[in-house]
Write a protein that holds these residues in place. Structure first.
Motif, short mmCIF file in Angstrom:
data_model
loop_
_atom_site.label_atom_id
_atom_site.label_comp_id
_atom_site.label_asym_id
_atom_site.label_seq_id
_atom_site.Cartn_x
_atom_site.Cartn_y
_atom_site.Cartn_z
N ARG A 23 23.25 17.21 23.81
CA ARG A 23 23.40 17.71 25.18
C ARG A 23 22.27 18.65 25.60
N ILE A 24 21.92 19.60 24.74
CA ILE A 24 20.91 20.59 25.14
C ILE A 24 19.50 20.00 25.07
N LEU A 25 19.15 19.40 23.93
CA LEU A 25 17.80 18.86 23.80
C LEU A 25 17.68 17.45 24.36
N ASP A 26 18.82 16.83 24.70
CA ASP A 26 18.82 15.45 25.17
C ASP A 26 18.17 14.53 24.14
N PHE A 27 18.52 14.74 22.89
CA PHE A 27 17.90 14.03 21.78
C PHE A 27 19.02 13.42 20.93
N THR A 151 18.97 33.46 24.82
CA THR A 151 17.76 34.23 24.51
C THR A 151 16.57 33.53 25.17
N ASP A 152 15.42 34.20 25.16
CA ASP A 152 14.21 33.59 25.72
C ASP A 152 13.93 32.25 25.05
N MET A 153 14.06 32.23 23.72
CA MET A 153 13.83 30.99 22.98
C MET A 153 14.86 29.93 23.37
N GLY A 154 16.12 30.34 23.50
CA GLY A 154 17.19 29.41 23.84
C GLY A 154 17.02 28.83 25.25
N LEU A 155 16.59 29.66 26.18
CA LEU A 155 16.34 29.16 27.55
C LEU A 155 15.24 28.11 27.51
N ALA A 156 14.19 28.39 26.71
CA ALA A 156 13.10 27.43 26.60
C ALA A 156 13.62 26.12 26.01
N MET A 157 14.57 26.22 25.07
CA MET A 157 15.13 25.01 24.47
C MET A 157 15.95 24.23 25.49
N GLN A 158 16.75 24.94 26.27
CA GLN A 158 17.52 24.26 27.32
C GLN A 158 16.59 23.54 28.28
N ILE A 209 28.69 8.67 6.46
CA ILE A 209 28.45 7.43 7.21
C ILE A 209 29.29 7.38 8.49
N GLY A 210 28.63 7.16 9.59
CA GLY A 210 29.32 7.06 10.87
C GLY A 210 29.71 8.39 11.46
N LEU A 211 29.28 9.47 10.83
CA LEU A 211 29.70 10.79 11.28
C LEU A 211 29.19 11.12 12.68
N ILE A 212 28.02 10.57 13.02
CA ILE A 212 27.47 10.87 14.34
C ILE A 212 28.45 10.49 15.44
N LEU A 213 29.24 9.41 15.17
CA LEU A 213 30.24 9.00 16.15
C LEU A 213 31.32 10.06 16.33
N VAL A 214 31.71 10.68 15.22
CA VAL A 214 32.72 11.73 15.30
C VAL A 214 32.17 12.88 16.15
N GLY A 215 30.89 13.21 15.90
CA GLY A 215 30.27 14.28 16.66
C GLY A 215 30.20 13.94 18.14
N LEU A 216 29.72 12.73 18.44
CA LEU A 216 29.61 12.32 19.84
C LEU A 216 30.97 12.27 20.52
N VAL A 225 37.29 16.32 29.08
CA VAL A 225 38.63 16.86 29.30
C VAL A 225 38.61 18.36 29.63
N PHE A 226 37.75 19.10 28.93
CA PHE A 226 37.83 20.56 29.06
C PHE A 226 36.71 21.17 29.89
N GLY A 227 35.78 20.34 30.37
CA GLY A 227 34.76 20.86 31.28
C GLY A 227 33.46 21.21 30.60
N SER A 228 32.41 21.40 31.43
CA SER A 228 31.09 21.67 30.87
C SER A 228 30.23 22.46 31.84
N ARG A 229 30.86 23.26 32.69
CA ARG A 229 30.10 23.89 33.75
C ARG A 229 29.07 24.90 33.23
N VAL A 230 29.51 25.78 32.35
CA VAL A 230 28.56 26.72 31.74
C VAL A 230 28.63 26.55 30.23
N ILE A 231 27.63 27.10 29.55
CA ILE A 231 27.54 26.88 28.11
C ILE A 231 28.76 27.42 27.37
N PHE A 232 29.24 28.58 27.81
CA PHE A 232 30.41 29.18 27.16
C PHE A 232 31.58 28.20 27.15
N VAL A 233 31.79 27.52 28.27
CA VAL A 233 32.88 26.54 28.38
C VAL A 233 32.54 25.28 27.58
#
Ligand SMILES: Nc1ncnc2c1ncn2[C@@H]1O[C@H](COP(=O)(O)OP(=O)(O)OP(=O)(O)O)[C@@H](O)[C@H]1O
Ligand SMILES: [Mg+2]
Lengths: 308, 264
Positions: A23-27, A151-158, A209-216, A225-233
């Motif tokens: 989500r953050i790095l779009d990678f 942080t400054d670094m985190g904003l740059a990553m976003q 094996i296949g764990l990426i699917l669990v993550g996604l 279901v629970f929203g994504s408006r700000v990072i905290f949420v």
């Protein structure tokens, strides 16, 4: 059901890692399947050779960081497509993981002293106590990510995942933010692997094996279901998503017709549904689904050209 | 100060698609110069800016900013000295981040980014102050996502982001072209104000000749990878749009005649 919630909370650490790249790095980082097992094998081999469980778990985290750095270097310096870079590391890690485990495909930890031993001895596993403990760990990781991304670094990553050209024009090496992001992400994935190995009492070469699917599934379903408006949420939604996923799988397996081996197919179908349903008219009208859609359209804007 | 010395750039060299974008171009901008650049499509204006900013590497020639030779530096390494605004209003800011987060990113231009919190209350006050100068009311929307702004608002924000850390050189590539006339006028006015306030050395590409004459203290016209003419402040102030077109025909005619002479 307590067990499902416990597992969900531990796997939430992995899901938070996947959130950072996906989500953050779009990678779309497939290293995860390998680095999870790397974490488990490093922790397991260290624990059976007598190292303190906490130290072994930290070592697993560091091993995950390194795995992420490798994918990052392949992608940025080697200019290899991100998906392929992740697959290459993942496949390479399969052999590395076998080496780490001293050539055996499975290391039992049942009689060893692990981080789970105190929980087991006090008979806290499968009760509210252990759920509270695992929830605290997941929330600690979430709060770390929340802080880091501001942080400054985190904003740059976003911004790296949002508008690469723009962030470069402000003097940020996007190579660097990607490598750091992949490292942190896989560090958490490996940490999760180490905890799962200790929880279930063994590490196994095929456990990732296949764990990426669990993550996604956790990230996509959680945010839908629970929203994504700000990072905290968003990060909270990922944790809840991971728990919901685990509960869902447990319930599904109680249907007699399903076999435990059907889990992977169920996860795949779940992710497919979570990706397709928001495109349907009916769901577009639901408020949380429409936020998902929004992230997608702006992803298109990000491809915008620069100069002319 | 910006210096571009003897820069050439050819795309697809050695193929049938070979295209000379810049042909031995030299340009010096002393500190405080505000140069407007005009020229037909494909004249090489964007290529010139991209080479100065490090997006493209020249085959020959050097780029110097201040007293540093930056020819070999990657774009993000020389971004410390260069503020840019692009034609596409979407290009200069991060849509899924808030206005204040975007400004915090811009505020740290070229500095090493560490683990300090990006948006502090102190910075917020500064950002609100700067946003007020845009007169768009954005100072009350610090927490709004940039993707929700209109093209004009976004371009004004990009301009602020590119300039408020006072880069040594400001490069604008048709940054008003995608806006409606009213918004274009606003961004154009803001550009003048900001450049004057920070005394920025500026290179501005535009297709609007009237704008090119009105803004800045110097004007250059490019054509087919070369600088056709370079008007200083005095000649520029007397120049008209008609005059520019006339001048263009004259110079182009001359080069055409040269070519004919060579063929004979
Ligand atoms: N990345 C590229 N690859 C190949 N050719 C390019 C590239 N960029 C520019 N060119 C070519 O170089 C020449 C100069 O292009 P450039 O974009 O600098 O023109 P311009 O003066 O900015 O034109 P416009 O007013 O249309 O923006 C054109 O012929 C163009 O086709
Ligand atoms: Mg151009």
């Amino acid at each position: 059901m307590y067990t499902a919630v416990e597992l969900g909370l531990i796997y939430a650490i992995m899901a938070l890692g996947v959130y950072l790249t996906f989500r953050i790095l779009d990678f779309p980082d497939l290293t995860v399947d390998g680095s999870f097992t790397t974490g488990a094998s490093v922790a397991a081999i260290m624990i059976v050779s007598g190292a303190p469980p906490l130290l072994s778990t930290i070592a697993a985290f560091v091993a995950g960081l390194l795995a992420g750095v490798i994918t990052g270097l392949l992608h940025t310096k080697g200019k290899i497509n991100g998906l392929l870079a992740g697959i290459l590391t993942m496949i390479g890690l399969y052999s590395v993981n076998l080496r780490i485990m001293g050539g055996s495909a499975n290391i039992p930890l049942l009689r060893e002293d692990t981080l789970m031993t105190p929980l087991r001895e006090n008979e806290w596993l499968g009760t509210w106590v252990s759920i509270a403990i695992f929830a605290l760990i997941a929330i600690a990781v979430k709060l770390f990510l929340d802080w880091f991304l501001h942080t400054d670094m985190g904003l740059a990553m976003q911004a790296t995942g949002d508008n690469q050209e723009m962030i470069r024009s402000f003097g940020v090496s996007t190579d660097r933010t990607k490598i750091v992001g992949l490292a942190i992400s896989n560090g958490f994935v490996a940490l999760c692997g180490a905890l799962i190995a200790q929880y279930q009492g063994f590490s196994d070469i095929s456990m990732g094996i296949g764990l990426i699917l669990v993550g996604l599934a956790s990230v996509i379903v959680g945010q839908a279901v629970f929203g994504s408006r700000v990072i905290f949420v968003s990060t909270l939604a990922v944790i809840l998503g991971a728990v919901a996923y685990r509960v869902f799988i447990t319930l599904a397996l109680q249907i007699e017709w399903f076999d435990p081996s059907d889990v992977k197919l169920i996860s795949a179908v779940l992710v497919i549904l979570a990706l397709i349903l928001p495109q349907w008219k009916f769901f577009k009208r639901l408020p949380t689904f429409s936020t998902l859609k929004k992230t997608k359209t702006s992803a298109k804007a990000r491809g915008s050209y620069v100069g002319s | 100060m910006l210096e571009v010395n003897d820069v050439s750039k050819t795309f697809f060299a050695g193929t049938v698609n070979e295209r000379v974008a810049l042909d031995d171009v030299s340009l010096q901008l002393p500190s405080g110069d505000f140069v407007t650049v005009i020229g037909s499509n494909g004249a090489g204006k964007s290529t010139l800016l991209n080479i100065a900013a490090g997006k493209l590497l020249p085959e020959t020639g050097r780029v110097i900013i201040g007293d540093r030779d930056v020819t070999k530096l990657a774009d993000h390494q020389r971004a410390k000295y260069i503020g840019r605004v692009f034609q596409d209003p979407m290009a200069g800011s991060s849509p899924n981040m808030t206005i204040e987060e975007n400004l915090a990113i811009a505020y740290e231009r070229g500095r090493r980014r560490g683990f300090r919190i990006g948006v502090t209350n102190k910075k917020r006050e500064l950002f609100a102050e700067e946003l007020k100068s845009l007169e768009l009311g954005l100072e009350n929307r610090l927490k709004a996502k940039v993707g929700l702004l209109s093209g004009g608002q976004r371009q004004a924000l990009s301009l602020l982001m590119a300039t408020f850390s006072e880069p040594e050189v400001l490069m604008l590539d048709e940054h008003t072209a995608a806006l409606d006339p009213q918004r274009a006028e606003l961004v154009s006015r803001l550009t003048t104000e900001i450049v004057e306030r920070h005394k920025l050395t500026t290179l501005m590409v535009t297709h609007n000749m009237e704008q090119a004459l009105r803004l800045g203290n110097r004007l250059i016209m490019m054509h087919e990878g070369r600088i056709l003419f370079d008007l200083n402040e005095e000649r520029k102030s007397r120049m008209t749009v008609k005059g520019l077109l006339q001048e263009f025909e004259n110079v182009k005619g001359e080069t055409l005649n040269d070519d004919r002479a060579m063929l004979q």
